[in-house]
Each structure stands twice: as structure tokens, then as C-alpha cells.
Scaffold this motif. Sequence first.
Motif, PDB file in Angstrom:
ATOM      1  N   ILE A  49     -11.668   3.685   9.954  1.00  0.00           N
ATOM      2  CA  ILE A  49     -12.537   3.226   8.869  1.00  0.00           C
ATOM      3  C   ILE A  49     -12.995   4.365   7.960  1.00  0.00           C
ATOM      4  N   LEU A  50     -13.165   5.569   8.497  1.00  0.00           N
ATOM      5  CA  LEU A  50     -13.608   6.686   7.662  1.00  0.00           C
ATOM      6  C   LEU A  50     -12.511   7.108   6.688  1.00  0.00           C
ATOM      7  N   SER A  51     -11.280   7.151   7.161  1.00  0.00           N
ATOM      8  CA  SER A  51     -10.167   7.502   6.277  1.00  0.00           C
ATOM      9  C   SER A  51      -9.976   6.445   5.199  1.00  0.00           C
ATOM     10  N   GLN A  52     -10.089   5.181   5.593  1.00  0.00           N
ATOM     11  CA  GLN A  52      -9.977   4.119   4.597  1.00  0.00           C
ATOM     12  C   GLN A  52     -11.070   4.256   3.540  1.00  0.00           C
ATOM     13  N   ALA A  53     -12.300   4.498   3.985  1.00  0.00           N
ATOM     14  CA  ALA A  53     -13.427   4.592   3.053  1.00  0.00           C
ATOM     15  C   ALA A  53     -13.269   5.773   2.100  1.00  0.00           C
ATOM     16  N   ALA A  54     -12.851   6.917   2.625  1.00  0.00           N
ATOM     17  CA  ALA A  54     -12.686   8.109   1.788  1.00  0.00           C
ATOM     18  C   ALA A  54     -11.579   7.903   0.761  1.00  0.00           C
ATOM     19  N   ALA A  55     -10.456   7.343   1.196  1.00  0.00           N
ATOM     20  CA  ALA A  55      -9.335   7.123   0.281  1.00  0.00           C
ATOM     21  C   ALA A  55      -9.686   6.085  -0.781  1.00  0.00           C
ATOM     22  N   GLU A  56     -10.442   5.066  -0.392  1.00  0.00           N
ATOM     23  CA  GLU A  56     -10.881   4.064  -1.365  1.00  0.00           C
ATOM     24  C   GLU A  56     -11.715   4.715  -2.463  1.00  0.00           C
ATOM     25  N   GLU A  64       3.900  -5.011  -1.713  1.00  0.00           N
ATOM     26  CA  GLU A  64       4.973  -4.016  -1.758  1.00  0.00           C
ATOM     27  C   GLU A  64       4.511  -2.673  -1.194  1.00  0.00           C
ATOM     28  N   THR A  65       3.329  -2.651  -0.576  1.00  0.00           N
ATOM     29  CA  THR A  65       2.748  -1.393  -0.098  1.00  0.00           C
ATOM     30  C   THR A  65       2.441  -1.446   1.392  1.00  0.00           C
ATOM     31  N   ILE A  66       2.391  -0.264   1.982  1.00  0.00           N
ATOM     32  CA  ILE A  66       1.955  -0.103   3.368  1.00  0.00           C
ATOM     33  C   ILE A  66       1.218   1.229   3.452  1.00  0.00           C
ATOM     34  N   VAL A  67       0.267   1.324   4.363  1.00  0.00           N
ATOM     35  CA  VAL A  67      -0.491   2.564   4.525  1.00  0.00           C
ATOM     36  C   VAL A  67      -0.288   3.077   5.945  1.00  0.00           C
ATOM     37  N   GLY A  68      -0.241   4.399   6.076  1.00  0.00           N
ATOM     38  CA  GLY A  68      -0.033   4.993   7.391  1.00  0.00           C
ATOM     39  C   GLY A  68      -0.940   6.181   7.626  1.00  0.00           C
ATOM     40  N   VAL A  69      -0.963   6.636   8.865  1.00  0.00           N
ATOM     41  CA  VAL A  69      -1.691   7.860   9.207  1.00  0.00           C
ATOM     42  C   VAL A  69      -0.828   9.024   8.721  1.00  0.00           C
ATOM     43  N   GLY A  70      -1.007   9.353   7.466  1.00  0.00           N
ATOM     44  CA  GLY A  70      -0.108  10.286   6.805  1.00  0.00           C
ATOM     45  C   GLY A  70       1.244   9.627   6.589  1.00  0.00           C
ATOM     46  N   PRO A 108      -1.048  -2.077  14.832  1.00  0.00           N
ATOM     47  CA  PRO A 108      -2.279  -2.616  14.238  1.00  0.00           C
ATOM     48  C   PRO A 108      -3.396  -1.577  14.222  1.00  0.00           C
ATOM     49  N   TYR A 109      -4.332  -1.763  13.314  1.00  0.00           N
ATOM     50  CA  TYR A 109      -5.536  -0.927  13.234  1.00  0.00           C
ATOM     51  C   TYR A 109      -5.195   0.566  13.164  1.00  0.00           C
ATOM     52  N   ASN A 110      -4.148   0.911  12.441  1.00  0.00           N
ATOM     53  CA  ASN A 110      -3.666   2.293  12.503  1.00  0.00           C
ATOM     54  C   ASN A 110      -4.551   3.289  11.760  1.00  0.00           C
ATOM     55  N   LEU A 111      -5.197   2.873  10.674  1.00  0.00           N
ATOM     56  CA  LEU A 111      -5.981   3.828   9.884  1.00  0.00           C
ATOM     57  C   LEU A 111      -7.467   3.592  10.110  1.00  0.00           C
TER      58      LEU A 111
END
Length: 353
Positions: free
Chosen positions: A247-254, A79-85, A242-245
Motif C-alpha cells: 500500500i505504501l508503494s501504491q500511495a507514493a506512485a499515485e 492494457e496495463t499491469i503493475v509489478g514490484v519493479g 495477488p496483492y503484489n504491490l
Amino acid sequence: MIDNLVNKNIKDFENYTAVSNTDEVILNANENAVDIFKNNLIEKFHKKIDELNFNRYPDSDSYKLRSLFASYVDADIDETIVGVGCDEIINNILDAFVEKDEYTMSIEPTFSMYSVFTAVAGGRYASIPCGADFVPDIDKIINSVNEHNAKVLFLCSPNNPTGYTYSKEQLIKIIENTHCIIVLDEVYSDFADAQYLSLYKTYDRVIVLRTMSKAFSLAGARVGFAVAQKSTMQYLYKVKVPYNLNILSQAAAELMLENPSVMKEYLKITIKNRNELIAKLKQFSQINVYDSKSNFILIKPDNYDKVVKTAAEHKISFKYYSSKTLSDHIRISVGTKEENEKVIMLFSEVYKK
């Protein structure tokens, strides 16, 4: 020659110009005043970087990040999606649901990019004027949406820049008396005592936006989320790149979502600072202060030009407005206790208090 090739929907646009951050006190972009991430998680982040493969594309659908977010908001990962902001997700929504010349709507004033993104997508945008003190008229919203046969209604709560927060009853009334997609933009909801993300579980036309940029203090990482029923979310994935976010942003948000107590500790401080700043601003008879449940405060001060000049002299950045609706209004992001004291000193100087 090039003018003849430009997309006519954007030909007359003015560029969005981000304000400079060279002032000593930066209170113009609704950012978190404290770098929570650097202060608390930077060592863990360095270790996480060692595990990343920069020669590989990032996880295209940010599975681990979405899993953490879904757990945080009590949703299913599908039920989720992630975006560049949230900007990217808003564009996904428009691409998925709005066709040429169809309407999107919101109240006026609100987040200005709703209208810009709609125009770029080839849709039409219509605003719904608020009443006194920028309080939305719920019946007017319903009637306007139905009259325009709008495809999407954006409701920012707390609303940027007015700070107005809808009640659950108001939102349900709007949803049940319209037939469009309702985008409930809750990017500032962490600062409020009114969060209605769970409405999506009852209504398949509701899409809720959340962000890591505000309370989580990760504006520089540009991470936004949306939550909706699977039947709705499937269409956002059809238009997601595809591949929108990265790896650094993913890692920081995680890391932030693995350590939510860090954010919640600072959140209490921000809310306390906001309430104190509102109370002190209201002591000036020359300032009309709008109540806010967010991390910013909208004001309309007397002697507006002098306020602008004095703020520049003190190297304090506020958000100024030139539109007719918000003429002579100023939005102040809530700062640290020390920054807020400088704001009060500024107005004391302007009004010789």
C-alpha cells in the motif's frame, strides 16, 4: 544432502550483491540524484498514510495506480499491469510465454538480469554481440532471433549500460521480421527524445516496460509497469501473484503520477547535467565516452586501475564491470551539478589536467 535438492538451473549462480551506499557520492545504480518525492510531496504523503488501512491487503491489481499510469501514457487501463519493479513483470513475461529450453535473447552488453531470469525460468538465453562502439546490428538481431526460434527478444532503449537508443524504424524492422514477443524495455526513456510505447497498439507481440524508479525518483518504492494489447496482457495476469504491490508503494506512485510536473521539472535539470558532464568528460583525451540519452554515461578510461583507486579514495561510487565485453569500462550515473563537478575533479587528478 541439500545440494541434491537445489534447482539445477540456479545451482551455479553467483549471488547478486548490491553495492554499498556508504560513499559520499553515489553514482553506481542509475538512481535519480535528487529525492524529488521527499522534497515536494512528503506532506501530501503523510496525509495519504492517514487514510490507509494497514490491517487490510492492498488493492490486488493496483486499480487507481494503473488508472493514473494509463492516463499518463495514453493507454487503456486493461492494457496495463503493475509489478514490484520491472523485474517482477519480466518474470511474469517469462512465466507466461517461455517453456523449458526455449530461447530468449538480447544484445550484448545489456541489462544482465534478462539472462538470469531466463535461466531461473528454465529457458535458454543467447546474446547477440554488438558492433563497434556497442552499436547493435539490426540484421544480425533479426537473423539470430529467427535462427534460435526465440520466444522473447529483450530490447532495452536507451540500453543499459551503453546508452544506445533505437530508432522507430529499427524497432519496426525487427518486429516485422521476427515472430517472437518483443519486450521493449523503456525504463530510461524519460531521459531520451525517443519513446515508442505506442508501438504496442499496432503489434500484439510488443510489451513495453516503464518504471517509477528512474525519472520519477521512486527507486525505493519498487514500482514497474508494462503496457500491451489486452489480448497479450491477459496472459500476464494469469501468472501475476495477488496483492503484489504494498500500500505504501501504491500511495507514493499515485502521488507522483498525480503531480507529473514535479518530475518533469527535475528531468530537465538531469538532462542538462548529463549533457554538460558528457561534454566535460570528452575534454579528456584519455577517456572514450559513449554518447547517452539516459541518466548514465558509459566510459572507457586509460589507467583504469588508477581511476578505481582514486574514486575509492574520494568516496565516489561508480559501476565497474568485469565481463570480457565491458572490461575496463565504467558506468557513471548522472549526479547533481555539484556531484558531477567532483567527478571531473577526480579525472583531473588522475590525468593531472
